[in-house]
Design a protein around this motif. Structure first.
Motif, PDB file in Angstrom:
ATOM      1  N   MET A   1       8.553   1.292  91.679  1.00 39.39           N
ATOM      2  CA  MET A   1       7.610   1.945  90.919  1.00 39.39           C
ATOM      3  C   MET A   1       7.078   0.790  90.116  1.00 39.39           C
ATOM      4  O   MET A   1       7.823   0.075  89.658  1.00 39.39           O
ATOM      5  N   SER A   2       5.661   0.622  90.006  1.00 38.23           N
ATOM      6  CA  SER A   2       4.930  -0.215  89.246  1.00 38.23           C
ATOM      7  C   SER A   2       4.936   0.087  87.511  1.00 38.23           C
ATOM      8  O   SER A   2       5.160   1.146  87.262  1.00 38.23           O
ATOM      9  N   GLU A   3       4.735  -0.936  86.938  1.00 38.25           N
ATOM     10  CA  GLU A   3       4.738  -0.907  85.556  1.00 38.25           C
ATOM     11  C   GLU A   3       3.306  -0.392  84.970  1.00 38.25           C
ATOM     12  O   GLU A   3       2.304  -0.931  85.532  1.00 38.25           O
ATOM     13  N   GLY A   4       3.461   0.502  84.085  1.00 40.06           N
ATOM     14  CA  GLY A   4       2.077   1.038  83.627  1.00 40.06           C
ATOM     15  C   GLY A   4       1.498   0.156  82.513  1.00 40.06           C
ATOM     16  O   GLY A   4       2.063  -0.950  82.294  1.00 40.06           O
ATOM     17  N   ILE A   5      -0.026   0.325  82.295  1.00 38.36           N
ATOM     18  CA  ILE A   5      -0.574  -0.520  81.454  1.00 38.36           C
ATOM     19  C   ILE A   5      -1.018   0.511  80.257  1.00 38.36           C
ATOM     20  O   ILE A   5      -1.431   1.463  80.383  1.00 38.36           O
ATOM     21  N   LYS A   6      -1.098  -0.169  79.183  1.00 36.05           N
ATOM     22  CA  LYS A   6      -1.605   0.218  77.988  1.00 36.05           C
ATOM     23  C   LYS A   6      -2.585  -0.669  77.465  1.00 36.05           C
ATOM     24  O   LYS A   6      -2.086  -1.771  76.891  1.00 36.05           O
TER      25      LYS A   6
END
Length: 93
Positions: A1-6
Motif C-alpha cells: 500500500m502506498s503512503e497518502g499525501i496531506k
C-alpha cells in the motif's frame, strides 16, 4: 500500500509551547475571584492595560521574572497584551 499525501503548504504550523499557554491561563485564573468571567471582553480603559503591561515589563527589565507564579511577569505581559489587542480590535473608535 502506498503512503497518502496531506497538503501542508501555506497552512499554519502550531509550533507553540503549550505549557506556556497553560501557564498564561493559570495566570488569568489567579484573579477569578476579583473579576467575573470574561471581564476582559468588556470595555476597559486601554491606558490602564498599557500601564499594567508596562509595570510587568519593567519588573522583567530589572531581572525579576516571578510574582505569584514562576515567570509570572512574563505571563502577565501576555495576558495584558491579549486584553489590549481585544480592546483595540473591538472598541477602538
Amino acid at each position: 500500500m502506498s503512503e497518502g499525501i496531506k497538503e501542508e503548504q501555506g497552512k499554519l504550523n502550531y509550533e507553540i509551547n503549550w505549557e506556556f499557554i497553560e501557564n498564561v491561563a493559570k495566570r488569568m485564573s489567579l484573579n477569578k475571584d476579583k473579576y467575573p468571567p470574561f471581564n476582559w471582553q468588556q470595555k476597559i480603559d486601554e491606558e490602564k492595560l498599557k500601564q499594567a503591561l508596562t509595570r510587568h515589563f519593567i519588573e522583567i527589565m530589572k531581572g525579576n521574572y516571578s510574582d505569584e507564579q514562576h515567570f509570572g511577569h512574563l505571563y502577565a505581559i501576555v495576558c495584558n497584551a491579549m486584553m489590549l489587542e481585544y480592546q483595540i480590535k473591538n472598541f477602538k473608535d
